[in-house]
Design an enzyme around this catalytic site. Structure first.
Site, PDB file in Angstrom:
ATOM      1  N   CYS A  67       3.490  -0.334  -8.778  1.00 13.45           N
ATOM      2  CA  CYS A  67       4.426   0.213  -7.787  1.00 13.45           C
ATOM      3  C   CYS A  67       5.824   0.377  -8.365  1.00 13.45           C
ATOM      4  CB  CYS A  67       4.482  -0.694  -6.559  1.00 13.45           C
ATOM      5  SG  CYS A  67       2.916  -0.825  -5.673  1.00 13.45           S
ATOM      6  N   GLU A 112       5.324  -3.227   1.840  1.00 12.19           N
ATOM      7  CA  GLU A 112       5.754  -2.859   0.490  1.00 12.19           C
ATOM      8  C   GLU A 112       4.986  -1.615   0.122  1.00 12.19           C
ATOM      9  OE1 GLU A 112       5.431  -2.018  -3.115  1.00 12.19           O
ATOM     10  OE2 GLU A 112       4.600  -3.999  -3.537  1.00 12.19           O
ATOM     11  N   GLY A 142       0.817  -1.205   0.000  1.00 14.63           N
ATOM     12  CA  GLY A 142       0.000   0.000   0.000  1.00 14.63           C
ATOM     13  C   GLY A 142       0.849   1.252   0.000  1.00 14.63           C
TER      14      GLY A 142
END
Length: 478
Positions: free
Chosen positions: A281, A247, A225
């Site tokens: 990400c 993460e 997140g």
């Protein structure tokens, strides 16, 4: 594509049973802004019930032989493959993905589960002499929780489910409220194979995360997140010394050397930066291109981007969909507004069609903005891409490392010795050379600096789901 009913079809799974709640919330299709489905909002009592079920299931599950746990996880992967079209449709409708990307996510999730037999921890014999034997082995933690994001609801869920279950833990899943549907149906599917209580799912609102973070009976949390969410969980979990893997956000640099072919490199940069509309990400987010080829690469990128169709993922001609939710849409527009306000050169895009339904951000390429600009310093998580010039190797490495984040990075070049030398100097948990987004269950993945805490995958990720217990045996008689 198969048809699936989205009405009254999504529930919590607690102790192997489908459970609803009095309060519900709508899940919105980001391409149409229409309601896809309604999901229940968990209460604190339902969290307690899920923890009770997991705690009840834990002793027998932990005692189940490793090979049997692995086999059961593999069987869930087989079931997922059989329902692949339905799950892909869910991902398109709740996430705004293209059908091709949704298919890849479902297929990759199933493959990760089918490789469960490759994921295990072996006892380590430290000493074995006539006098003494010392062995370290791995003990599951018990009741754990997985908090997953909206950009890859199945991929990032399975990165937690497989290691948690094969190491003998029971897991409670909290998916993002923006995109909970695929995760909820996955856990429901898994009940055909797993014992009740081993894997549960709770759909919630802003209260559920804090309840999980502070609950004394949850031993571990694995979160993918935002940085803000990671900080909140770390603070809330400190009272009970929760084990954590976080993460978090990234702002991944890409360094393009001067020996690449602009026509060849442009599509690679585009897709590794803007796949899933930039909502990855470890997407390439800051592109540093050598001055000798900067203009050519920029022009090839713009030309390639103009061939890409943006639209509803249900349309097979669509290559990029919308951003996933209204909050992210609003955030992305602030980057475009800032670029215009500060006079940055926009090589492509930059203007949102406010009359269009859906959360669509046009592919936008910013031409050589300053290093201190918002679009360079922060993570848009949208199809907005800044390109910067460089000429000095030491300088570009320093610029690439000048970030509070350190999740991933890439180097692109034909001189592999030079590329590897640069890669070793970059401050990131994973550095890819001439590729990106390559993952494997035996390959550690985690972030430097504010991008995270701990790693996923490999023996290091597996061990984070356990306590390491050392047993010493003195062989002489007493």
């Amino acid at each position: 594509m198969s048809s699936i009913s989205f009405k009254d079809n999504f529930t919590h799974i607690i102790g192997g049973q489908k459970v609803s709640s009095a309060l519900t919330r709508d899940v919105i299709n980001p391409a149409t802004e229409e309601v896809v489905a309604s999901v229940p909002v968990a209460t604190k009592e339902q969290l307690d019930a899920a923890i009770d079920a997991a705690a009840t299931a834990f002793p027998a599950w932990a005692a189940t032989p490793l090979e049997q746990r692995q086999s059961l996880v593999e069987q869930v992967g087989i079931l997922l493959n059989a329902d692949a079209n339905q799950f892909a449709e869910i991902l398109v409708k709740e996430g705004g993905k293209t059908k091709s990307l949704a298919d890849l996510e479902v297929g990759g999730t199933a493959a990760w589960m089918l490789a469960a037999k490759a994921q295990f921890l072996s006892d380590e014999i430290i000493i074995d002499t006539p006098d003494r034997r010392v062995v370290s082995h791995y003990v599951p933690l018990g009741v754990c929780a997985a908090l997953t994001p909206w950009n890859f609801p199945l991929t990032l869920l399975i990165w937690k489910v497989v290691p948690a279950l094969v190491t003998g833990n029971c897991l409670i899943v909290k998916p993002s409220p923006y995109a909970p549907l695929a995760a909820m149906k996955f856990v429901e599917l898994a009940q055909r194979v797993l014992p009740p209580g081993v894997l549960s799912v709770l759909s919630g609102d802003d209260d559920l995360g804090p309840w999980i973070s502070t609950h004394p009976r949850i031993a571990r949390i694995s979160l993918t997140g935002s940085l803000g969410a990671g900080r909140a969980i770390m603070k809330a979990g400190s009272a009970t010394l929760k084990r954590l893997t976080l993460e978090l956000s990234g702002n991944d640099p890409a360094i393009v050397l001067d020996d690449v072919d602009p026509k060849v490199i442009a599509p690679q940069i585009f897709w590794n930066a803007l796949l899933n509309s930039g909502q990855i990400c470890v997407a390439l987010k800051r592109i540093y291109i050598h001055d000798k080829i900067y203009d050519a690469v920029r022009d090839e990128l713009v030309a390639f981007a103009k061939t890409i169709r943006v639209g509803n993922g249900m349309d097979p001609e669509t290559a990029l969909g919308p951003v996933q939710n209204k909050d992210q849409f609003t955030k992305a527009k602030t980057f475009l507004e800032d670029c215009k306000r500060n006079g940055h050169t926009i090589a492509l895009g930059g203007t949102v069609d406010e009359s269009q339904k859906g959360y669509f951000i046009p592919v936008t390429i910013i031409d050589n903005p300053p290093d201190n600009s918002k679009v360079v310093r922060e993570e848009p998580f949208a199809p907005i891409l800044p390109l910067m010039r460089w000429s000095d190797e030491d300088d570009v490495i320093a610029r690439a490392n000048d970030s509070e984040y350190g999740l991933g990075a890439t180097v692109w070049g034909n001189d592999l010795t030079r590329a590897q030398s640069i890669a070793r100097r970059l401050e990131a948990g994973t550095v890819w050379i001439n590729e990106a987004h390559q993952f494997h269950w035996d390959q550690p993945f985690g972030g430097f600096k504010l991008s995270g805490l701990g790693v996923e995958h490999s023996k290091y990720g597996l061990s984070s789901w356990t306590n390491i217990q050392t047993i010493t045996l003195k062989k002489s008689k007493t």
